[in-house]
Design a protein around this motif. Structure first.
Motif, PDB file in Angstrom:
ATOM      1  N   VAL A 107      11.898 -84.393  78.101  1.00  0.00           N
ATOM      2  CA  VAL A 107      12.025 -83.016  78.562  1.00  0.00           C
ATOM      3  C   VAL A 107      13.493 -82.637  78.602  1.00  0.00           C
ATOM      4  N   LEU A 108      13.732 -81.316  78.677  1.00  0.00           N
ATOM      5  CA  LEU A 108      15.105 -80.825  78.656  1.00  0.00           C
ATOM      6  C   LEU A 108      15.791 -80.979  80.001  1.00  0.00           C
ATOM      7  N   PHE A 109      15.014 -80.969  81.098  1.00  0.00           N
ATOM      8  CA  PHE A 109      15.647 -80.951  82.416  1.00  0.00           C
ATOM      9  C   PHE A 109      15.343 -82.214  83.225  1.00  0.00           C
ATOM     10  N   TYR A 110      15.570 -83.350  82.601  1.00  0.00           N
ATOM     11  CA  TYR A 110      15.449 -84.604  83.341  1.00  0.00           C
ATOM     12  C   TYR A 110      16.717 -84.786  84.182  1.00  0.00           C
ATOM     13  N   VAL A 111      16.539 -84.978  85.485  1.00  0.00           N
ATOM     14  CA  VAL A 111      17.688 -85.165  86.380  1.00  0.00           C
ATOM     15  C   VAL A 111      17.400 -86.324  87.320  1.00  0.00           C
ATOM     16  N   GLU A 112      18.445 -86.823  87.900  1.00  0.00           N
ATOM     17  CA  GLU A 112      18.298 -87.867  88.913  1.00  0.00           C
ATOM     18  C   GLU A 112      19.228 -87.555  90.066  1.00  0.00           C
ATOM     19  N   PHE A 113      18.641 -87.438  91.248  1.00  0.00           N
ATOM     20  CA  PHE A 113      19.432 -87.240  92.454  1.00  0.00           C
ATOM     21  C   PHE A 113      19.618 -88.589  93.143  1.00  0.00           C
ATOM     22  N   HIS A 114      20.692 -88.697  93.899  1.00  0.00           N
ATOM     23  CA  HIS A 114      20.993 -89.971  94.546  1.00  0.00           C
ATOM     24  C   HIS A 114      21.026 -89.868  96.072  1.00  0.00           C
ATOM     25  N   ALA A 115      21.348 -88.677  96.576  1.00  0.00           N
ATOM     26  CA  ALA A 115      21.444 -88.538  98.029  1.00  0.00           C
ATOM     27  C   ALA A 115      20.046 -88.530  98.638  1.00  0.00           C
ATOM     28  N   PRO A 116      19.820 -89.295  99.710  1.00  0.00           N
ATOM     29  CA  PRO A 116      18.501 -89.292 100.363  1.00  0.00           C
ATOM     30  C   PRO A 116      18.286 -87.987 101.126  1.00  0.00           C
ATOM     31  N   TRP A 117      17.031 -87.638 101.313  1.00  0.00           N
ATOM     32  CA  TRP A 117      16.715 -86.454 102.105  1.00  0.00           C
ATOM     33  C   TRP A 117      16.439 -86.866 103.545  1.00  0.00           C
ATOM     34  N   HIS A 118      16.634 -85.935 104.471  1.00  0.00           N
ATOM     35  CA  HIS A 118      16.462 -86.223 105.891  1.00  0.00           C
ATOM     36  C   HIS A 118      15.254 -85.476 106.429  1.00  0.00           C
ATOM     37  N   LEU A 119      14.705 -86.000 107.530  1.00  0.00           N
ATOM     38  CA  LEU A 119      13.493 -85.441 108.110  1.00  0.00           C
ATOM     39  C   LEU A 119      13.672 -83.972 108.480  1.00  0.00           C
ATOM     40  N   VAL A 120      14.871 -83.580 108.889  1.00  0.00           N
ATOM     41  CA  VAL A 120      15.127 -82.192 109.273  1.00  0.00           C
ATOM     42  C   VAL A 120      14.882 -81.247 108.096  1.00  0.00           C
ATOM     43  N   GLU A 121      15.096 -81.750 106.886  1.00  0.00           N
ATOM     44  CA  GLU A 121      14.957 -80.898 105.706  1.00  0.00           C
ATOM     45  C   GLU A 121      13.508 -80.552 105.394  1.00  0.00           C
ATOM     46  N   LEU A 122      12.561 -81.198 106.045  1.00  0.00           N
ATOM     47  CA  LEU A 122      11.166 -80.837 105.812  1.00  0.00           C
ATOM     48  C   LEU A 122      10.898 -79.378 106.167  1.00  0.00           C
ATOM     49  N   ALA A 123      11.631 -78.849 107.153  1.00  0.00           N
ATOM     50  CA  ALA A 123      11.433 -77.441 107.548  1.00  0.00           C
ATOM     51  C   ALA A 123      11.753 -76.487 106.400  1.00  0.00           C
ATOM     52  N   PRO A 124      12.936 -76.574 105.762  1.00  0.00           N
ATOM     53  CA  PRO A 124      13.165 -75.679 104.609  1.00  0.00           C
ATOM     54  C   PRO A 124      12.240 -75.979 103.429  1.00  0.00           C
ATOM     55  N   PHE A 125      11.814 -77.238 103.272  1.00  0.00           N
ATOM     56  CA  PHE A 125      10.867 -77.545 102.194  1.00  0.00           C
ATOM     57  C   PHE A 125       9.527 -76.829 102.429  1.00  0.00           C
ATOM     58  N   ILE A 126       9.070 -76.845 103.682  1.00  0.00           N
ATOM     59  CA  ILE A 126       7.830 -76.140 104.014  1.00  0.00           C
ATOM     60  C   ILE A 126       8.020 -74.632 103.867  1.00  0.00           C
ATOM     61  N   LEU A 127       9.227 -74.146 104.205  1.00  0.00           N
ATOM     62  CA  LEU A 127       9.538 -72.728 104.014  1.00  0.00           C
ATOM     63  C   LEU A 127       9.424 -72.343 102.538  1.00  0.00           C
ATOM     64  N   LEU A 128       9.886 -73.237 101.661  1.00  0.00           N
ATOM     65  CA  LEU A 128       9.736 -72.995 100.229  1.00  0.00           C
ATOM     66  C   LEU A 128       8.253 -73.000  99.829  1.00  0.00           C
ATOM     67  N   GLY A 129       7.473 -73.880 100.465  1.00  0.00           N
ATOM     68  CA  GLY A 129       6.037 -73.884 100.209  1.00  0.00           C
ATOM     69  C   GLY A 129       5.392 -72.567 100.603  1.00  0.00           C
ATOM     70  N   ILE A 130       5.799 -72.011 101.743  1.00  0.00           N
ATOM     71  CA  ILE A 130       5.269 -70.710 102.175  1.00  0.00           C
ATOM     72  C   ILE A 130       5.643 -69.627 101.179  1.00  0.00           C
ATOM     73  N   PHE A 131       6.907 -69.644 100.723  1.00  0.00           N
ATOM     74  CA  PHE A 131       7.339 -68.664  99.730  1.00  0.00           C
ATOM     75  C   PHE A 131       6.523 -68.806  98.446  1.00  0.00           C
ATOM     76  N   GLY A 132       6.325 -70.046  97.996  1.00  0.00           N
ATOM     77  CA  GLY A 132       5.560 -70.275  96.774  1.00  0.00           C
ATOM     78  C   GLY A 132       4.130 -69.789  96.900  1.00  0.00           C
ATOM     79  N   GLY A 133       3.490 -70.022  98.054  1.00  0.00           N
ATOM     80  CA  GLY A 133       2.124 -69.555  98.258  1.00  0.00           C
ATOM     81  C   GLY A 133       2.033 -68.039  98.287  1.00  0.00           C
ATOM     82  N   LEU A 134       2.990 -67.407  98.996  1.00  0.00           N
ATOM     83  CA  LEU A 134       2.995 -65.936  99.054  1.00  0.00           C
ATOM     84  C   LEU A 134       3.213 -65.338  97.667  1.00  0.00           C
TER      85      LEU A 134
END
Length: 847
Positions: A402-429
């Protein structure tokens, strides 16, 4: 409760998740059998009716690029003695009164008309009988044993060919689309066939800051005006961009309209309907494959807000359908062919995203109705072959699928679940609103004069898209390039505008792996954010009117682009919040100064998954596709959280995904397996005839002549007729298909001596006594289904619907104490469900 329960679970427990079936026949294809044309008694079910299917207006009377199953030289399904013994009883009689010798099978019996549905039970039974016959013969000789081995191996060989063909086509489409997209901006002087990136690969005069600029590649302004700077050069490039976009779009819509109307759209709604048992002749034919492959490149290159991923599923299924004709087992059995098409859907996603496992799950979760275990294995093998073929071609030149294969290295933190869920709400709407808006626009297109001018519509939308897209660099680039840019994680060596942060004062702020610690945003990043905000609004609006036009158009990439933009904006906002508030309660303890705490590219990836999930309602397969797509295995939990939230929010606003909505818009007889039947109605409430309707048209087992049968068949528009003992008793004997009756009578008149209109039609095992001067009877017991599925009049409809789904029935007869009362077809069920949901029941167009 049911008369058929014992035989149902003993003989026909197939596990089929449903197949559309209806008995109202829209007409017969021309040219199959002389004198068997539809009489036009059904009113709106006429041969010459023009029907708008998936945006393509088609005439039923035209012939297909691929002939109906096993037609042509009458190489069709046969009523062999083995099949008849299991489903319809053996042909009976001897001497001159026998209809046909089992060794000389009737051509056409057991086949299906266009826009009709298959009988899953009959097809599976036929395949079991064929397999049993081959197995028994394999013990008799070496050649028969070799034939048995080759028959068992043919499925794997077919999967190999499908994977190779689809992978090669996908690689060619990727290369051509990349080159033609760059052609809108300039041309390579050392070879016009090189795209921008390949043209500058070998150049020694590129700089790191301007690595896309090299003397070998010249923009249209440089070629025409001799300069690349200034307002005149900008206007020249602007006009050339619009010119190429309009040219590509015009060629795409013209080719589709002229040669293959079925090549427009995504194709996935129709693929879902076909896999559930519906027949659309030519939709998976060779002309559709050729035109869709060419026009897909043109449509993507024109800059329209569409993707090639959905149409690649259609392309892969076309490959599979064409290759099925090389193998008798799949050419002559519609149910077996649909197993191959299920695997081909997995191949399509495999080559579209470079995600073979995600492709298999996509076929299982989103597309297929009948997905046995061996189909799972073969899907996996075919997806593997296709991915290997695409990797060998290496269309992107980065050794990735694929054209957009990427690899991130920084781990995510539990606090970030809130903005991730916010993105889920935006995606559903956004997903729910997009579906409502797109369906409203498509309905307007179908019901107004707008639908009569598809070429003008495509050109106008292309012109508007090009005019608004060119000034913004993020809308000017292709959807895949935009997503790649948004997924990218900024490093020390990045010159992208999205990485326009203020430079660190000392090098100690640089993180590991060439990544950078969180930094304050610079002027370049602020400019990029404004452009992204405008791009978000533009993409959200233009995709609504683009999807469903008369060009190949996928929805995966535009949906992912919307989510990736929203995610990147939120990610940068979180990054700046963490940078300026690292001592606050939220960030204290895990985001210290100088650390790389927030990865904006990860937010783009999560947002892309959320929006795609909101539009399609995919869950498991989407998460697997995303981590195969990006290589971000450690980010499965954020992806799962956003995808599930997106589905919940979107389902709260509307139960249908975009493909189910388009199936309903087009009136396809698709019984959605996810939709619950929540009403307390009974079979007697849904069956026909209703109160006040004419009596049910039936045949008697030995009381009708050939002329009477022909008159009854030609005066009605039904696709099949129950056979009863007599008109008085109405005791059910069996069921015959209209097509089989007409073919048998036509064949008997031509091949049997003495068959005239006065000949008695007999469905019994033994011929009743005939007067000496009477013409010989016509025996049709061999075409009768002796075990039609029946329910009692008090059977709850939720159980009846479940039977239709699980067994893929075409129709079900309703009885009371063994006496025939009526019939329920798939179309009746769909109309009843639409009525219960306050929708127009006449929106179900097909059987």
């Amino acid at each position: 409760m049911f008369r058929f329960v014992a035989s149902l679970y003993r003989n026909y427990a197939l596990g089929v998740d449903g197949a559309p079936g209806g008995m109202e026949n829209p007409g017969y294809s021309s040219g199959s059998f002389d004198g068997l044309h539809h009489p036009g008694a059904g009113g709106d079910d006429d041969d010459d009716e023009m029907v708008d299917i998936a945006g393509a207006t088609l005439d039923f009377s035209t012939t297909d690029d691929v002939p109906p199953l096993s037609s042509g030289g009458y190489d069709e399904y046969s009523v062999s003695s083995s099949v008849s013994s299991s489903r319809a009883g053996a042909m009976n009689g001897s001497g001159p009164t026998r209809l046909v010798d089992p060794l000389d099978p009737l051509p056409g019996v057991g086949t299906y008309e266009d826009f009709n549905t298959i009988d899953w039970v009959r097809e599976k039974s036929k395949d079991r009988d064929r397999h049993r016959e081959i197995t028994n013969k394999s013990r008799e000789s070496t050649m028969a044993l070799l034939h048995s081995v080759s028959d068992a191996f043919s499925g794997w060989l077919l999967m190999l060919l499908v994977g190779l063909m689809a992978g090669a086509l996908a690689g060619g489409i990727d290369i051509a689309a990349h080159w033609m997209t760059d052609l809108k901006e300039g041309v390579c002087l050392i070879g016009f066939w090189f795209n921008h990136e390949h043209c500058c690969w070998t150049s020694n005069e590129t700089t790191f800051q301007e690595r896309d600029q090299c003397p070998q590649w010249q923009s249209w302004a440089e070629l025409i005006a001799g300069t690349s700077k200034g307002p005149f050069a900008y206007i020249v490039n602007y006009l050339m961009y619009i010119f190429w976009a309009l040219l590509f779009a015009f060629l795409a819509v013209t080719l589709v309209r002229s040669f293959a109307p079925y090549a427009c759209g995504s194709g996935i709604p129709e693929i879902k309907t076909i896999l559930s048992g519906f027949i659309i002749r030519g939709y998976l034919g060779k002309w559709t494959l050729i035109i869709k492959t060419i026009t897909l490149v043109l449509a993507v290159s024109s800059g329209l807000s569409l993707g090639k991923e959905g149409p690649l599923v259609h392309v892969a299924c076309c490959c599979a359908n064409i290759l099925c004709h090389l193998f008798t087992k799949y050419r002559k059995n519609e149910a077996k062919r649909r197993e191959v098409l299920s695997a081909a859907a997995a191949v399509g996603v495999s080559v579209a995203f470079g995600a073979p496992i995600g492709g298999v799950l996509f076929s299982l979760e989103e597309v297929s109705y009948y997905f046995p275990l061996k189909t799972l294995w073969r899907s996996f093998f075919a997806a593997l072959v296709a991915a290997f073929t695409l990797r060998s071609i290496n269309p992107f030149g980065n050794s990735r699928l694929v054209l957009f294969y990427v690899e991130f290295h920084a781990p995510w933190h539990l606090v970030e679940l809130a903005p991730f869920i916010l993105l889920g709400i935006f995606g559903g709407l956004w997903g729910a609103l997009f579906i409502k808006a797109n369906i409203a626009w498509c309905r307007t297109r179908k019901t107004t004069r707008l639908g009569h001018y598809p070429v003008i519509e495509v050109l106008v939308v292309t012109a508007v898209t090009a005019l608004l897209a060119f000034p913004n660099s993020y809308t000017r680039m292709s959807g895949a390039e935009l997503i790649s840019e948004l997924f990218n994680d900024c490093s020390l060596l990045d010159s992208s505008q999205l990485c326009g942060y203020k430079q660190p004062v000392n090098t100690s702020e640089a993180g590991v792996d060439n990544s950078l610690a969180d930094r304050p945003a610079g002027q370049g990043l602020y400019t990029a954010l404004w452009q992204l905000a405008l791009a978000l609004i533009f993409k959200m609006l233009i995709t609504v009117i683009t999807f469903g036009m008369k060009v190949p158009s996928g929805l995966f990439i535009p949906s992912m682009a919307v989510g990736a933009i929203a995610g990147r904006l939120l990610g940068v906002g979180m990054e700046q919040l963490a940078y300026y508030n690292h001592d606050s309660l939220i960030f204290r303890g895990w985001c210290s100064p100088g650390a790389d705490c927030i990865t904006p590219g990860l937010y783009a990836m999560v947002g892309a998954a959320a929006c795609l999930g909101g539009v399609t309602r995919m869950t498991v397969s989407l998460v697997v596709i995303m981590f195969e797509l990006t290589g971000g295995l450690e980010y499965i939990v954020p992806l799962m959280a956003a995808t599930m939230t997106s589905k919940w929010v979107a389902d709260a606003l509307g139960r249908e995904g975009i493909y189910e909505a388009h199936i309903r818009l087009n009136g396809y007889p698709f019984l959605e397996p996810k939709e619950e039947f929540e009403h307390s109605s009974l079979a007697v409430d849904v069956m026909r005839p209703r109160r006040g309707d004419p009596a049910l048209a039936v045949l008697t087992q030995d009381g009708m002549t050939v002329g009477e049968v022909e008159t009854l068949v030609e005066s009605t528009h039904y696709s099949g007729f129950p056979v009863v003992v007599s008109q008085e008793s109405q005791r059910l004997v069996g069921f015959v298909l209209r097509r089989d009756v007409l073919i048998s009578i036509d064949n008997a008149r031509k091949r049997q001596d003495g068959i005239v209109s006065a000949s008695q039609v007999v469905f019994t095992e033994h011929t009743p006594a005939q007067p000496p001067e009477a013409p010989p009877p016509l025996r049709l017991r061999g075409i009768m289904d002796l075990s039609p599925f029946t329910v009692t009049d008090h059977t709850p409809m939720d159980i009846t619907v479940d039977i239709f789904r699980k067994l893929g029935l075409r129709q079900c007869l309703v009885t009371h104490n063994g006496r025939l009362l009526g019939i329920i077809t798939k179309k009746d069920i769909l109309k009843h469900m639409a009525q219960m949901a306050n929708r127009d029941p006449d929106s179900i167009l097909f059987n």
